[in-house]
Design an enzyme around this catalytic site. Structure first.
Site, PDB file in Angstrom:
ATOM      1  N   LYS A  14      11.316  36.594  75.349  1.00  0.00           N
ATOM      2  CA  LYS A  14      11.195  35.259  75.968  1.00  0.00           C
ATOM      3  C   LYS A  14      11.607  35.282  77.440  1.00  0.00           C
ATOM      4  CE  LYS A  14      14.034  33.443  72.932  1.00  0.00           C
ATOM      5  NZ  LYS A  14      14.359  34.638  72.109  1.00  0.00           N
ATOM      6  N   ARG A  30      16.680  25.266  69.492  1.00  0.00           N
ATOM      7  CA  ARG A  30      17.053  26.328  68.564  1.00  0.00           C
ATOM      8  C   ARG A  30      17.116  25.819  67.135  1.00  0.00           C
ATOM      9  NH1 ARG A  30      18.199  30.584  72.071  1.00  0.00           N
ATOM     10  NH2 ARG A  30      19.391  32.070  70.891  1.00  0.00           N
ATOM     11  N   ARG A  43      18.320  47.026  76.421  1.00  0.00           N
ATOM     12  CA  ARG A  43      18.274  45.922  77.394  1.00  0.00           C
ATOM     13  C   ARG A  43      19.415  46.004  78.412  1.00  0.00           C
ATOM     14  NH1 ARG A  43      17.706  39.928  75.513  1.00  0.00           N
ATOM     15  NH2 ARG A  43      19.372  40.445  74.056  1.00  0.00           N
ATOM     16  N   ARG A  86      24.661  43.183  77.548  1.00  0.00           N
ATOM     17  CA  ARG A  86      25.205  41.908  77.074  1.00  0.00           C
ATOM     18  C   ARG A  86      26.183  42.148  75.939  1.00  0.00           C
ATOM     19  NH1 ARG A  86      20.382  37.616  76.400  1.00  0.00           N
ATOM     20  NH2 ARG A  86      21.424  37.269  74.410  1.00  0.00           N
ATOM     21  N   ARG A 139      22.769  37.124  64.817  1.00  0.00           N
ATOM     22  CA  ARG A 139      21.825  36.297  65.590  1.00  0.00           C
ATOM     23  C   ARG A 139      20.485  36.191  64.861  1.00  0.00           C
ATOM     24  NH1 ARG A 139      21.980  39.380  70.984  1.00  0.00           N
ATOM     25  NH2 ARG A 139      20.359  37.934  71.671  1.00  0.00           N
TER      26      ARG A 139
HETATM   27  P1  AP5 Z   1      14.199  39.667  76.465  1.00  0.00           P
HETATM   28  O1  AP5 Z   1      13.108  39.166  77.333  1.00  0.00           O
HETATM   29  O2  AP5 Z   1      15.573  39.752  77.039  1.00  0.00           O
HETATM   30  O3  AP5 Z   1      14.210  38.891  75.063  1.00  0.00           O
HETATM   31  P2  AP5 Z   1      14.642  37.414  74.714  1.00  0.00           P
HETATM   32  O4  AP5 Z   1      13.682  36.920  73.710  1.00  0.00           O
HETATM   33  O5  AP5 Z   1      14.863  36.609  75.944  1.00  0.00           O
HETATM   34  O6  AP5 Z   1      15.995  37.769  73.975  1.00  0.00           O
HETATM   35  P3  AP5 Z   1      17.404  37.087  73.990  1.00  0.00           P
HETATM   36  O7  AP5 Z   1      18.338  38.051  73.293  1.00  0.00           O
HETATM   37  O8  AP5 Z   1      17.825  36.658  75.366  1.00  0.00           O
HETATM   38  O9  AP5 Z   1      17.171  35.891  73.106  1.00  0.00           O
HETATM   39  P4  AP5 Z   1      18.173  35.088  72.378  1.00  0.00           P
HETATM   40  O10 AP5 Z   1      17.312  33.980  71.986  1.00  0.00           O
HETATM   41  O11 AP5 Z   1      18.936  35.720  71.276  1.00  0.00           O
HETATM   42  O12 AP5 Z   1      19.354  34.918  73.434  1.00  0.00           O
HETATM   43  P5  AP5 Z   1      19.805  33.703  74.326  1.00  0.00           P
HETATM   44  O13 AP5 Z   1      20.249  34.251  75.607  1.00  0.00           O
HETATM   45  O14 AP5 Z   1      18.785  32.628  74.315  1.00  0.00           O
HETATM   46  O15 AP5 Z   1      13.737  41.107  75.929  1.00  0.00           O
HETATM   47  C1  AP5 Z   1      14.611  41.909  75.133  1.00  0.00           C
HETATM   48  C2  AP5 Z   1      14.500  43.377  75.598  1.00  0.00           C
HETATM   49  O16 AP5 Z   1      13.189  43.880  75.291  1.00  0.00           O
HETATM   50  C3  AP5 Z   1      14.672  43.566  77.096  1.00  0.00           C
HETATM   51  O17 AP5 Z   1      15.316  44.776  77.311  1.00  0.00           O
HETATM   52  C4  AP5 Z   1      13.239  43.613  77.635  1.00  0.00           C
HETATM   53  O18 AP5 Z   1      13.117  44.358  78.827  1.00  0.00           O
HETATM   54  C5  AP5 Z   1      12.497  44.278  76.480  1.00  0.00           C
HETATM   55  N1  AP5 Z   1      11.120  43.826  76.336  1.00  0.00           N
HETATM   56  C6  AP5 Z   1      10.651  42.550  76.519  1.00  0.00           C
HETATM   57  N2  AP5 Z   1       9.327  42.497  76.262  1.00  0.00           N
HETATM   58  C7  AP5 Z   1       8.957  43.751  75.869  1.00  0.00           C
HETATM   59  C8  AP5 Z   1       7.709  44.320  75.467  1.00  0.00           C
HETATM   60  N3  AP5 Z   1       6.589  43.596  75.384  1.00  0.00           N
HETATM   61  N4  AP5 Z   1       7.689  45.635  75.136  1.00  0.00           N
HETATM   62  C9  AP5 Z   1       8.827  46.378  75.192  1.00  0.00           C
HETATM   63  N5  AP5 Z   1      10.026  45.895  75.594  1.00  0.00           N
HETATM   64  C10 AP5 Z   1      10.098  44.585  75.923  1.00  0.00           C
HETATM   65  O19 AP5 Z   1      21.044  33.144  73.503  1.00  0.00           O
HETATM   66  C11 AP5 Z   1      22.272  33.843  73.424  1.00  0.00           C
HETATM   67  C12 AP5 Z   1      23.290  32.994  72.693  1.00  0.00           C
HETATM   68  O20 AP5 Z   1      23.489  31.752  73.407  1.00  0.00           O
HETATM   69  C13 AP5 Z   1      22.901  32.551  71.275  1.00  0.00           C
HETATM   70  O21 AP5 Z   1      23.223  33.539  70.317  1.00  0.00           O
HETATM   71  C14 AP5 Z   1      23.724  31.263  71.125  1.00  0.00           C
HETATM   72  O22 AP5 Z   1      25.051  31.554  70.815  1.00  0.00           O
HETATM   73  C15 AP5 Z   1      23.677  30.654  72.507  1.00  0.00           C
HETATM   74  N6  AP5 Z   1      22.553  29.701  72.714  1.00  0.00           N
HETATM   75  C16 AP5 Z   1      21.481  29.856  73.549  1.00  0.00           C
HETATM   76  N7  AP5 Z   1      20.680  28.783  73.501  1.00  0.00           N
HETATM   77  C17 AP5 Z   1      21.251  27.924  72.608  1.00  0.00           C
HETATM   78  C18 AP5 Z   1      20.893  26.643  72.128  1.00  0.00           C
HETATM   79  N8  AP5 Z   1      19.763  26.031  72.521  1.00  0.00           N
HETATM   80  N9  AP5 Z   1      21.705  26.056  71.219  1.00  0.00           N
HETATM   81  C19 AP5 Z   1      22.833  26.645  70.787  1.00  0.00           C
HETATM   82  N10 AP5 Z   1      23.246  27.865  71.212  1.00  0.00           N
HETATM   83  C20 AP5 Z   1      22.455  28.497  72.115  1.00  0.00           C
END
Ligand code: AP5
Length: 210
Positions: free
Chosen positions: A13, A88, A123, A156, A167
């Site tokens: 994402k 979420r 990552r 991270r 997660r």
């Molecule tokens: P990346 O683009 O970083 O993936 P992502 O989907 O953004 O993954 P996240 O881990 O950031 O998602 P998440 O939803 O768990 O975390 P968030 O920060 O929102 O890609 C991942 C890796 O793959 C990278 O190394 C990238 O380079 C690689 N890659 C990408 N595309 C590729 C491809 N096509 N081929 C190969 N490699 C590829 O949330 C973190 C925490 O915050 C949560 O656990 C929660 O505690 C809290 N939180 C966040 N939002 C909320 C909310 N709305 N409500 C409550 N708590 C929340």
């Protein structure tokens, strides 16, 4: 264009949000990045938020929803925005509706659980902006440095195997039900095969959005 990117943790994402932002000149609002910033600050909330991030569970709606709604009211979101990590759960989706925030498109990045582990372990992130890289699949121009600022990239804290497992559990329980919610809504819903390489995935998304 008011767009939601949905997908498992690590589906790509954040990576795709960056491409869309650069092409359409609209901001990315990543709730994960906002919360990581809060957790690294000296605010009263920092310790509380850090507890949820480290455990891999969702931060309670009462902390994040109001923050997000206020952010979307800022000037730079006038012509559109990309939501990465919000909503979420169903209550968060309903909170958007209740705040009168209209969403035009939902793009779901579909990927298998087995792919997620390799993506997360490689990552590296630029914490202030939320930009993410992969040491093999999406490396920065200079090793260990953010392409735009040259600042240091880090692992991270929540990319440890036991936290990734939690997660994913939270995703299946709380976030996956959103798929049916959006499919049954008026919002345009598209699914993209996120297991393809970064460029192919973004080309597919651009086709959908143009
Ligand atoms: P990346 O683009 O970083 O993936 P992502 O989907 O953004 O993954 P996240 O881990 O950031 O998602 P998440 O939803 O768990 O975390 P968030 O920060 O929102 O890609 C991942 C890796 O793959 C990278 O190394 C990238 O380079 C690689 N890659 C990408 N595309 C590729 C491809 N096509 N081929 C190969 N490699 C590829 O949330 C973190 C925490 O915050 C949560 O656990 C929660 O505690 C809290 N939180 C966040 N939002 C909320 C909310 N709305 N409500 C409550 N708590 C929340």
């Amino acid at each position: 264009m008011n767009l939601i990117l949905l997908g498992m943790p690590g589906a790509g994402k954040g990576t795709q949000a960056d491409f869309i932002k650069n092409k359409f000149h609209i901001p990315t609002i990543s709730t994960g990045a906002i919360l990581r910033e809060v957790s690294n600050s000296n605010s009263l909330l920092a310790k509380k938020v850090r507890g949820f991030l480290d455990a891999g569970t969702l931060v309670p709606d009462e902390i994040i929803v109001e923050m997000l709604v206020q952010r979307l009211k800022e000037d730079d979101c006038k012509n559109g925005f990309i939501l990465d990590g919000f909503p979420r759960n169903l209550d968060q989706a309903k909170a958007l509706e209740n705040a009168g925030i209209v969403i035009n498109n939902v793009v779901f990045l579909k990927i298998s659980e087995s792919e997620i582990i390799s993506r997360m372990s490689g990552r590296r992130v630029h914490l202030p902006s939320g930009r993410s890289y992969h040491i093999v699949h999406n490396p920065p121009k200079n090793e260990g440095r953010d392409d735009e600022t040259g600042e240091e990239l880090v692992l991270r804290d929540d990319d440890k195997p036991e936290v990734i497992k939690k997660r994913l559990e939270v995703y299946f329980q709380e976030t996956e039900p959103l798929l049916d919610f959006f499919i049954n809504s008026e919002i345009i819903f598209d699914e993209v095969d996120a297991s393809k390489n970064v460029e192919d995935v973004s080309n597919e998304i651009f086709k959908i959005l143009t």
